[in-house]
Design an enzyme around this catalytic site. Sequence first.
Site, PDB file in Angstrom:
ATOM      1  N   ASP A 150      40.341  -7.660 -16.719  1.00 14.71           N
ATOM      2  CA  ASP A 150      41.712  -7.279 -17.057  1.00 14.71           C
ATOM      3  C   ASP A 150      42.213  -8.058 -18.276  1.00 14.71           C
ATOM      4  O   ASP A 150      41.482  -8.867 -18.870  1.00 14.71           O
ATOM      5  CB  ASP A 150      42.595  -7.544 -15.810  1.00 14.71           C
ATOM      6  CG  ASP A 150      43.647  -6.479 -15.619  1.00 14.71           C
ATOM      7  OD1 ASP A 150      44.147  -5.945 -16.617  1.00 14.71           O
ATOM      8  OD2 ASP A 150      43.994  -6.195 -14.451  1.00 14.71           O
ATOM      9  N   ASP A 188      48.574   1.581 -16.275  1.00 12.17           N
ATOM     10  CA  ASP A 188      48.145   1.937 -14.917  1.00 12.17           C
ATOM     11  C   ASP A 188      48.628   3.325 -14.484  1.00 12.17           C
ATOM     12  O   ASP A 188      49.755   3.718 -14.765  1.00 12.17           O
ATOM     13  CB  ASP A 188      48.694   0.917 -13.908  1.00 12.17           C
ATOM     14  CG  ASP A 188      48.007  -0.429 -14.045  1.00 12.17           C
ATOM     15  OD1 ASP A 188      47.208  -0.604 -14.985  1.00 12.17           O
ATOM     16  OD2 ASP A 188      48.284  -1.307 -13.210  1.00 12.17           O
TER      17      ASP A 188
HETATM   18  C1  GLA Z   1      46.327  -4.388 -13.791  1.00 18.24           C
HETATM   19  C2  GLA Z   1      45.216  -3.340 -13.849  1.00 18.24           C
HETATM   20  C3  GLA Z   1      45.137  -2.620 -12.521  1.00 18.24           C
HETATM   21  C4  GLA Z   1      44.876  -3.620 -11.404  1.00 18.24           C
HETATM   22  C5  GLA Z   1      45.944  -4.702 -11.406  1.00 18.24           C
HETATM   23  C6  GLA Z   1      45.613  -5.827 -10.445  1.00 18.24           C
HETATM   24  O1  GLA Z   1      47.573  -3.812 -13.664  1.00 18.24           O
HETATM   25  O2  GLA Z   1      45.454  -2.438 -14.891  1.00 18.24           O
HETATM   26  O3  GLA Z   1      44.139  -1.631 -12.531  1.00 18.24           O
HETATM   27  O4  GLA Z   1      43.614  -4.188 -11.594  1.00 18.24           O
HETATM   28  O5  GLA Z   1      46.094  -5.274 -12.711  1.00 18.24           O
HETATM   29  O6  GLA Z   1      46.531  -6.862 -10.481  1.00 18.24           O
END
Ligand code: GLA
Length: 453
Positions: free
Chosen positions: A148, A203
Amino acid sequence: MRKYLLIFVAVFLSLSATAQKFDQLAKTPPMGWNSWNKFHCDVSEALIMQAADAMVSTGMKDAGYEYIVIDDCWQVSRDENGEIVADKDRFPHGMKYVADYVHSKGLKFGIYSSAGTVTCQRRPGGFGHEYQDARTYARYGVDYLKYDWCGSTTQDAKSSYTNMSNAIKAAGRPIVFSICEWGSNKPWEWAANVGHLWRTTGDISDNWNSMLDIFNKQKDLARYAGPGKWNDPDMLEVGNGGMTTEEYRTHFSLWCMLASPLMAGNDLQNMTPETKSILLNKEMIAIDQDSLGRQATCYRDNVYYQIWVKTLSNNEKAVCLLNTSDEKKSVLVDFSLLASIRGGGRGFGGPPPAAPAGGTPGMPGVPGAAGAQRTQGAQGVATAGQAVPAAGQGMPGGMGPGGPGGQRGFTPMTLENYKVRDVWEHKDLVLKETSMYVELLPHSVKVYRFVRK
Ligand code: GLA
């Protein structure tokens, strides 16, 4: 001597700046399950092991799903040696134990961290510990790492991800490297040698608008995808409850058209028959997993519907009609015209050229609409810059029948040499005429595979 030394140092530096990813991995888009969309931080050893069990018992493993990935929150701290420490309450036997269990089911094991100092849930990130963490993950038996971008503040994305990619390579265990910097630094332009897939957007949320918004952002990215290097529009929400069955079917179909990674994000132990029928549609999965690795391109973007084309191996193709409107549409589909349109080749995927003045002369493949909800499609309501010429006009990118570009030696498809298969009905169309009215429910798709006779 000094000169040679300098040359050696320069060569070494240039090599170390270049990523050395494991290049035999993810030749087709990775498929699996990830804990985040449904369970967020509520992960545990039991949950992951049950997910692995369910992956097998539901038939998902047989359908091609392979990776069981624990997302954020498995880790709590670092010890005095800087080693990452798993949550002992939730993973009492440690991560290797979980990995071994997943492997014992014939599946592969994935884990999560972040390139910054902290993860998005403020657990310890990988920054400054890349080589140590890569060795730890290799020791656990990790096969897939989602990395991430939280806690990264002023870091440079390309060098941060290259650093981790090199660390994985140095640790020696082949690990699929999933870059998750949300498309902020256009990873499609630099990540092909760094990772195997890269997120293209923020997301996904479990609703129609979020899903469609993400889908629409993939339009210009087809040229960057291929075996071992995939655009990732985020994990699946199928089965999580925020969309209708029809919308989930659309979500899944669109992801397959895009040759997206298929990471289920639902509760595998408690799937409704509808959810199973979507995630386990092997004909749809085959389109996603096609060995050519082409991402679909948008052939038509109308106010109410879109037409997408994905070139497949064996000179076949998939065509997806998408009704983005809130109403049922009845459209007259000309299958001989659909047969003649071509998906973009490797070098294709940018915005199609603007329509000729006065709009598009007709809707190739979908010349008009019928019934009370007659669409405005007949004369094309394509927005500027999105419209494309009719099939017969050809196109520089090679979308017109027989036009240049795309695959060499391509024989134009006709209904004489191809049959048309409805991928959700699981049957071949019986075409009395070349045109047929097709009902498209609100937010639904029709996916047709042109199969060589
Ligand atoms: C980010 C990523 C998600 C998930 C969250 C976890 O938002 O884009 O896909 O992994 O972190 O905290």
